[in-house]
Design an enzyme around this catalytic site. Structure first.
Site, PDB file in Angstrom:
ATOM      1  N   HIS A   1      -3.512  -9.865  -4.227  1.00  0.00           N
ATOM      2  CA  HIS A   1      -4.799  -9.656  -3.545  1.00  0.00           C
ATOM      3  C   HIS A   1      -5.906  -9.208  -4.484  1.00  0.00           C
ATOM      4  O   HIS A   1      -6.928  -8.701  -4.044  1.00  0.00           O
ATOM      5  CB  HIS A   1      -4.615  -8.669  -2.390  1.00  0.00           C
TER       6      HIS A   1
ATOM      7  N   CYS B   1     -26.302  -8.449  -9.978  1.00  0.00           N
ATOM      8  CA  CYS B   1     -26.193  -8.818 -11.384  1.00  0.00           C
ATOM      9  C   CYS B   1     -27.594  -8.828 -12.001  1.00  0.00           C
ATOM     10  O   CYS B   1     -28.598  -8.930 -11.287  1.00  0.00           O
ATOM     11  CB  CYS B   1     -25.573 -10.202 -11.475  1.00  0.00           C
TER      12      CYS B   1
ATOM     13  N   ARG C   1      -1.569   0.916   7.689  1.00  0.00           N
ATOM     14  CA  ARG C   1      -0.941   0.974   9.004  1.00  0.00           C
ATOM     15  C   ARG C   1      -0.189   2.254   9.356  1.00  0.00           C
ATOM     16  O   ARG C   1       0.275   2.392  10.469  1.00  0.00           O
ATOM     17  CB  ARG C   1      -0.010  -0.235   9.182  1.00  0.00           C
TER      18      ARG C   1
ATOM     19  N   ASN D   1      11.185   1.686   2.462  1.00  0.00           N
ATOM     20  CA  ASN D   1       9.950   1.786   3.245  1.00  0.00           C
ATOM     21  C   ASN D   1      10.109   2.862   4.311  1.00  0.00           C
ATOM     22  O   ASN D   1      11.173   2.996   4.910  1.00  0.00           O
ATOM     23  CB  ASN D   1       9.656   0.440   3.919  1.00  0.00           C
TER      24      ASN D   1
ATOM     25  N   CYS E   1     -28.858 -11.238 -13.319  1.00  0.00           N
ATOM     26  CA  CYS E   1     -29.446 -12.548 -12.980  1.00  0.00           C
ATOM     27  C   CYS E   1     -29.948 -12.577 -11.538  1.00  0.00           C
ATOM     28  O   CYS E   1     -30.539 -13.562 -11.095  1.00  0.00           O
ATOM     29  CB  CYS E   1     -28.427 -13.669 -13.205  1.00  0.00           C
TER      30      CYS E   1
ATOM     31  N   ALA F   1       0.797  -1.218   0.000  1.00  0.00           N
ATOM     32  CA  ALA F   1       0.000   0.000   0.000  1.00  0.00           C
ATOM     33  C   ALA F   1       0.840   1.283   0.000  1.00  0.00           C
ATOM     34  O   ALA F   1       0.418   2.307  -0.529  1.00  0.00           O
ATOM     35  CB  ALA F   1      -0.941  -0.005   1.201  1.00  0.00           C
TER      36      ALA F   1
HETATM   37  P1  CNA Z   1       0.499  -1.578   5.182  1.00  0.00           P
HETATM   38  O1  CNA Z   1       0.497  -2.635   6.195  1.00  0.00           O
HETATM   39  O2  CNA Z   1      -0.483  -0.455   5.301  1.00  0.00           O
HETATM   40  O3  CNA Z   1       1.973  -0.985   5.145  1.00  0.00           O
HETATM   41  C1  CNA Z   1       2.313   0.085   4.324  1.00  0.00           C
HETATM   42  C2  CNA Z   1       3.773   0.398   4.566  1.00  0.00           C
HETATM   43  O4  CNA Z   1       4.168   1.367   3.614  1.00  0.00           O
HETATM   44  C3  CNA Z   1       4.069   0.957   5.942  1.00  0.00           C
HETATM   45  O5  CNA Z   1       5.139   0.222   6.504  1.00  0.00           O
HETATM   46  C4  CNA Z   1       4.469   2.415   5.677  1.00  0.00           C
HETATM   47  O6  CNA Z   1       5.524   2.834   6.523  1.00  0.00           O
HETATM   48  C5  CNA Z   1       4.950   2.341   4.259  1.00  0.00           C
HETATM   49  N1  CNA Z   1       4.757   3.564   3.484  1.00  0.00           N
HETATM   50  C6  CNA Z   1       3.673   4.372   3.441  1.00  0.00           C
HETATM   51  N2  CNA Z   1       3.850   5.349   2.536  1.00  0.00           N
HETATM   52  C7  CNA Z   1       5.093   5.157   2.008  1.00  0.00           C
HETATM   53  C8  CNA Z   1       5.857   5.840   1.028  1.00  0.00           C
HETATM   54  N3  CNA Z   1       5.408   6.925   0.401  1.00  0.00           N
HETATM   55  N4  CNA Z   1       7.094   5.357   0.735  1.00  0.00           N
HETATM   56  C9  CNA Z   1       7.591   4.266   1.379  1.00  0.00           C
HETATM   57  N5  CNA Z   1       6.909   3.592   2.313  1.00  0.00           N
HETATM   58  C10 CNA Z   1       5.673   4.025   2.612  1.00  0.00           C
HETATM   59  O7  CNA Z   1       0.273  -2.162   3.711  1.00  0.00           O
HETATM   60  P2  CNA Z   1       0.718  -3.580   3.139  1.00  0.00           P
HETATM   61  O8  CNA Z   1       0.559  -3.469   1.676  1.00  0.00           O
HETATM   62  O9  CNA Z   1       1.975  -4.054   3.693  1.00  0.00           O
HETATM   63  O10 CNA Z   1      -0.461  -4.490   3.713  1.00  0.00           O
HETATM   64  C11 CNA Z   1      -1.053  -5.343   2.937  1.00  0.00           C
HETATM   65  C12 CNA Z   1      -2.529  -4.990   2.650  1.00  0.00           C
HETATM   66  C13 CNA Z   1      -2.870  -3.547   2.477  1.00  0.00           C
HETATM   67  C14 CNA Z   1      -2.829  -5.570   1.318  1.00  0.00           C
HETATM   68  O11 CNA Z   1      -3.744  -6.594   1.494  1.00  0.00           O
HETATM   69  C15 CNA Z   1      -3.428  -4.492   0.440  1.00  0.00           C
HETATM   70  O12 CNA Z   1      -4.462  -4.992  -0.348  1.00  0.00           O
HETATM   71  C16 CNA Z   1      -3.934  -3.484   1.390  1.00  0.00           C
HETATM   72  N6  CNA Z   1      -4.131  -2.111   0.883  1.00  0.00           N
HETATM   73  C17 CNA Z   1      -3.975  -1.807  -0.434  1.00  0.00           C
HETATM   74  C18 CNA Z   1      -4.142  -0.517  -0.884  1.00  0.00           C
HETATM   75  C19 CNA Z   1      -3.967  -0.214  -2.358  1.00  0.00           C
HETATM   76  O13 CNA Z   1      -4.300  -1.047  -3.194  1.00  0.00           O
HETATM   77  N7  CNA Z   1      -3.430   0.955  -2.698  1.00  0.00           N
HETATM   78  C20 CNA Z   1      -4.467   0.495   0.016  1.00  0.00           C
HETATM   79  C21 CNA Z   1      -4.637   0.150   1.379  1.00  0.00           C
HETATM   80  C22 CNA Z   1      -4.458  -1.147   1.783  1.00  0.00           C
END
Ligand code: CNA
Length: 236
Positions: free
Chosen positions: A118, A147, A33, A210, A149, A21
Site C-alpha cells: 500500500h 509542488c 479495526r 493476531n 511547479c 496495521a
Molecule cells: P486492520 O484491519 O486494522 O487489522 C489489524 C489487526 O491487527 C486486527 O485484527 C487486530 O486484532 C490486530 N492487532 C492489533 N494490534 C495487534 C498486536 N499488537 N498484535 C497482534 N495483532 C494485533 O489492519 P490491516 O492491516 O489488516 O488493514 C489493512 C489496512 C490498514 C492497510 O491498508 C493499511 O495501510 C492500513 N493501516 C496501516 C497503518 C500503518 O501503516 N501502521 C495504520 C493503520 C491502518
C-alpha cells in the site's frame, strides 16, 4: 515462549512475513479495526471514504487534514516484531516482509526486502511533474501541499479505488509462493486484493499471530492470539 513456533523458526530457511496495521500498534500507531482503532472514532466521513481516490480528488483539503492528523507518526519507533523480522533477514532465514503498512517501520528496523503493498507515507510525488518530496514537506506545510511547479503533491500510498503496484505485487507473490514458512501477523485480512496473496502459500507451516481471529484461522497450522511484539520478542 511458543515452542512450536520457535522450532519452526529454527528449522525454516525461507520464511515470509505477511503483516498489517497490528504490527505497529505496539509502536503507538493505531490500526483500523481494533476497539481503539481508527474505525471506531468519529469523523465527518468514515475513514475509508476519506482515504479513497475520489475523495482525494474532490476534497483534498479535508483529505490532508485527516491524513496529517491520523496517518502520520514521524516519531514512531520499530517494536520487537519489526526488530525480529530484520534479524531473521540478516541471518538469511527470512526472504521478505510483505506489508500493508505505510509507516516505513520495517525499513527503520533494518529490513531490506520489504514489499509495501500500500505504499509509504515517506514518499510523496507531484501529480504534475513527478518531483519527489519526503515526509518533512508534508509535515511542514498546511492545507494541500503544492509542488514548486504548482501541481498537487500526492502521498505514494494506495488509496481505496486505486490499484496496487505491479512490481511490488509480483515480488510479494514470488516470495510467498517460494516460502517454506509463512507468518501472518497483525492483520484482519479484510482488505483485498492484498489479503488474497496469502493463498499463494502452499506449505504446512502457516502461522497466524493476531489479537483477534481472522478468516485464515482455520487454515493455519498454528494460531496465536497474542500481541505480536510480545510473542516475537521471545523468539530465537
Ligand atoms: P486492520 O484491519 O486494522 O487489522 C489489524 C489487526 O491487527 C486486527 O485484527 C487486530 O486484532 C490486530 N492487532 C492489533 N494490534 C495487534 C498486536 N499488537 N498484535 C497482534 N495483532 C494485533 O489492519 P490491516 O492491516 O489488516 O488493514 C489493512 C489496512 C490498514 C492497510 O491498508 C493499511 O495501510 C492500513 N493501516 C496501516 C497503518 C500503518 O501503516 N501502521 C495504520 C493503520 C491502518
Amino acid at each position: 515462549m511458543n515452542e512450536t513456533l520457535a522450532s519452526w523458526i529454527r528449522e525454516s530457511k525461507r520464511i515470509v512475513f505477511f503483516g498489517g496495521a497490528g504490527v505497529s500498534t505496539e509502536s503507538g500507531i493505531p490500526d483500523f479495526r481494533s476497539v481503539d482503532g481508527l474505525y471506531n472514532q468519529q469523523y465527518d466521513y468514515p475513514p475509508e471514504t476519506i482515504l479513497s481516490h475520489t475523495f482525494f480528488m474532490r476534497k483534498p483539503e479535508e483529505f490532508f487534514r485527516f491524513y496529517r492528523n491520523k496517518m502520520l507518526f514521524p516519531d514512531a519507533e520499530p517494536n520487537a516484531a519489526h526488530a525480529k523480522l530484520a534479524q531473521w533477514e540478516a541471518e538469511g532465514k527470512l526472504t521478505g516482509v510483505v506489508t500493508q503498512n505505510i509507516d516505513g517501520l520495517h525499513q527503520k528496523a533494518g529490513s531490506k526486502k520489504v514489499f509495501e503493498l500500500h505504499g509509504s507515507v515517506l514518499r510523496n510525488y507531484c501529480m504534475r511533474c513527478g518531483k519527489f518530496y519526503g515526509l518533512d514537506h508534508i509535515m511542514h506545510t498546511t492545507g494541500v501541499p503544492k509542488c514548486e511547479c504548482g501541481g498537487t503533491i500526492k502521498p505514494d500510498v494506495v488509496l481505496y479505488e486505486e490499484s496496487l503496484d505491479n512490481d511490488v505485487v509480483n515480488g510479494a507473490c514470488a516470495a510467498i509462493s517460494e516460502a517454506d514458512m509463512m507468518i501472518i501477523g497483525g492483520t484482519s485480512l479484510n482488505v483485498y486484493p492484498a489479503a488474497g496473496l496469502v493463498d499463494l502459500y502452499r506449505g504446512n507451516r502457516l502461522v497466524l499471530v493476531n489479537l483477534s481471529s481472522t478468516p485464515q484461522d482455520r487454515r493455519a497450522n498454528l494460531v496465536v492470539h497474542e500481541r505480536i511484539g510480545q510473542v516475537f520478542a521471545e523468539l530465537p
